[in-house]
Scaffold this active site. Sequence first.
Site, PDB file in Angstrom:
ATOM      1  N   LYS A 228       7.632  -2.918  10.898  1.00 35.25           N
ATOM      2  CA  LYS A 228       7.903  -3.673  12.287  1.00 35.25           C
ATOM      3  C   LYS A 228       9.226  -4.147  12.036  1.00 35.25           C
ATOM      4  CE  LYS A 228       6.454  -7.823  15.000  1.00 35.25           C
ATOM      5  NZ  LYS A 228       5.416  -8.536  15.381  1.00 35.25           N
TER       6      LYS A 228
ATOM      7  N   GLU B   9       9.153  -3.591  -0.030  1.00 34.14           N
ATOM      8  CA  GLU B   9       8.221  -2.401  -0.529  1.00 34.14           C
ATOM      9  C   GLU B   9       8.543  -1.248   0.222  1.00 34.14           C
ATOM     10  OE1 GLU B   9       7.356  -5.560   0.378  1.00 34.14           O
ATOM     11  OE2 GLU B   9       5.695  -6.529  -1.176  1.00 34.14           O
TER      12      GLU B   9
ATOM     13  N   GLY C 117       1.775  -7.516  13.193  1.00 34.23           N
ATOM     14  CA  GLY C 117       1.494  -6.252  12.554  1.00 34.23           C
ATOM     15  C   GLY C 117       0.199  -6.017  12.424  1.00 34.23           C
ATOM     16  N   ARG C 118      -0.658  -7.137  11.947  1.00 38.56           N
ATOM     17  CA  ARG C 118      -2.025  -6.942  11.677  1.00 38.56           C
ATOM     18  C   ARG C 118      -2.863  -6.528  12.897  1.00 38.56           C
ATOM     19  NH1 ARG C 118      -0.380 -12.067  10.799  1.00 38.56           N
ATOM     20  NH2 ARG C 118      -1.036 -13.635  11.844  1.00 38.56           N
TER      21      ARG C 118
ATOM     22  N   GLU D 147      -4.897 -13.544   7.327  1.00 36.73           N
ATOM     23  CA  GLU D 147      -3.585 -13.730   7.469  1.00 36.73           C
ATOM     24  C   GLU D 147      -3.480 -14.500   8.829  1.00 36.73           C
ATOM     25  OE1 GLU D 147      -0.389 -10.701   8.445  1.00 36.73           O
ATOM     26  OE2 GLU D 147       0.234 -10.911   6.052  1.00 36.73           O
TER      27      GLU D 147
ATOM     28  N   HIS E  40     -25.922  -2.739  -5.401  1.00 38.84           N
ATOM     29  CA  HIS E  40     -26.132  -2.791  -6.814  1.00 38.84           C
ATOM     30  C   HIS E  40     -25.254  -3.405  -7.389  1.00 38.84           C
ATOM     31  CE1 HIS E  40     -29.342   0.240  -6.394  1.00 38.84           C
ATOM     32  NE2 HIS E  40     -28.862   0.526  -5.249  1.00 38.84           N
TER      33      HIS E  40
ATOM     34  N   LYS F  10       7.953 -14.380  -1.380  1.00 39.55           N
ATOM     35  CA  LYS F  10       9.084 -12.912  -1.067  1.00 39.55           C
ATOM     36  C   LYS F  10      10.524 -13.601  -1.468  1.00 39.55           C
ATOM     37  CE  LYS F  10       7.031 -11.063   3.136  1.00 39.55           C
ATOM     38  NZ  LYS F  10       7.228 -10.925   4.562  1.00 39.55           N
TER      39      LYS F  10
END
Length: 552
Positions: free
Chosen positions: A216, A222, A278-279, A364, A395, A515
Amino acid sequence: MESHRRQPSDQPRALDLRPEWSALLEHRRSSTFDLRALFAAEPARGERMAFPAAGWWVDWSKHLVTDATVRHLRTLANAVDLPGRSAAMFAGERINSTEDRAVLHVALRAPKGVRVVVDGKDVVPEVHAVLDRCAEFAERVRSGTWTGASGRRIRNVVNLGIGGSDLGPAMCVEALGHYAERGMRFRFVSNVDGTHLAVALRDLDPHETLFIVCSKTFTTLETLLNARSARDWLLAGTGGDARAIGRHFVAVSTNAVEVQRFGIDPANMFGFWDWVGGRYSVGSAVGLSLMLAIGPQRFREFLAGYRAMDEHFLEAPFERNAPALLGLLAVWYRNVFGCPTRAVLPYDQYLARFPAYLQQLDMESNGKRVTKDGEPVRWATGPIVWGEPGTNGQHAFFQLLHQGTELVPCDFIAFSRSLEPRGEHHDQLMANCFAQTEALAFGKTADEVRAEGVPEALVGHKTFPGNRPSTTLLAEQLTPHALGALIALYEHQVFVQGVVWGVNSFDQWGVELGKVLAKRIAGELSAAVEPALRHDSSTNALIRRYRQQRKA
Ligand code: F6P
């Protein structure tokens, strides 16, 4: 949603000062919620407390609630003006106050002709213009008209992004893998750990590989580092001619300037807008990899599923409104029962990444410690969200769900027909899904255990307390429409909780400090001579140890 809006009055605004809040807490103190008793008293509870929502069957009967609880929750929803807040979001008001932005992921699925106005401008035509450009590009790549620099067909698509620019598309491409173009491979690289990129590219031919740099802001460290390394890999593998970049790199972003600076032709950029968080963005151009995988027509069905849930959210009465009801139930468990976590358990292997996707969406959004006004909250906010696809979890961690000391509300997500039918697999899967909800709700009493002849010393170990709540979400089949509706259900549910808690669900300041510190530390790690370290003694010592060992 019913819109008997609260009269403007001088009611206290803080949640814990509202009379509706105190009434809810008092209701909990003065009532019992025993699922065995509730089902015994009303044999048809399982039918009454279930309803359809945008193609999903929502069974909420196995919750620790009575009709009075629902009345209290509805009253609370109205007190915090949930209908008004929803209307404000859909109308494009700047409800993301700390970033002064509208929150309009719902505009991404508005059909042509519907008007959604931001700053005096209808954004729906732009949304469709970008969708059409994405569709045209996707058709060209899928048909082989768009080729790599050497004229070879694109067979690999690598999405470089992180957070919302990764989790949504990665989850959806996997979830709709049944519908995906079989001749193409899709990879998602998010981690700044070079291993992620190395492993993803290891068996790919650069001549046949398309990178989507998805960010965005186009400033995320990263993603940009991965994109630069991917560009080096491409150039090394295709002869070093920089013109190849134009055939092998496209961008999805809101930041045209940075995209161009990176070297991607703006003609190969697919845009979106600051009013898409973004999410919440996989229904925008961020879903380009999904569109490449399943084709534009199915992508439109995916958006239609979202839209169906949006309409349901706006129109259904509270007791039959999945996002509103499930959102308020989440508040009930988080704040009244004190449940710190909630589990999301998809009984479909294709939805394996759904819990990870939801973690960002929910945590978030609602992992906040201050209200919209910046005042510390005095009540718990977003829970920890976790989960694994069934039956694997059974399990592993289901032991704790059944007999542990924490109450963990669970969402079971399942489909009546498998996309990959194979013998008795699906009946077995579904039998387990239904069995778990039944066992959690009704358990097994000590007397029932004794009646089976279990020695007294083992009775406690073999007793299941039950009364552990769950929602079951059941759809006919995992289609693009069903997935879109499911995502929208959770998006709105997260919104509903944020409205009750009074937090801004659409910012994420909590990711910033790390950050900033990482930027500083990165310089300290790579400096030729050890710089003066001014961190705490633990961080300083770790940096020194790392500097010594990295030389080896
Ligand atoms: O750091 C968190 C975050 O800002 C998320 O909210 C976002 O989804 C992610 O980083 C990626 O951001 P971008 O799409 O701008 O690269």
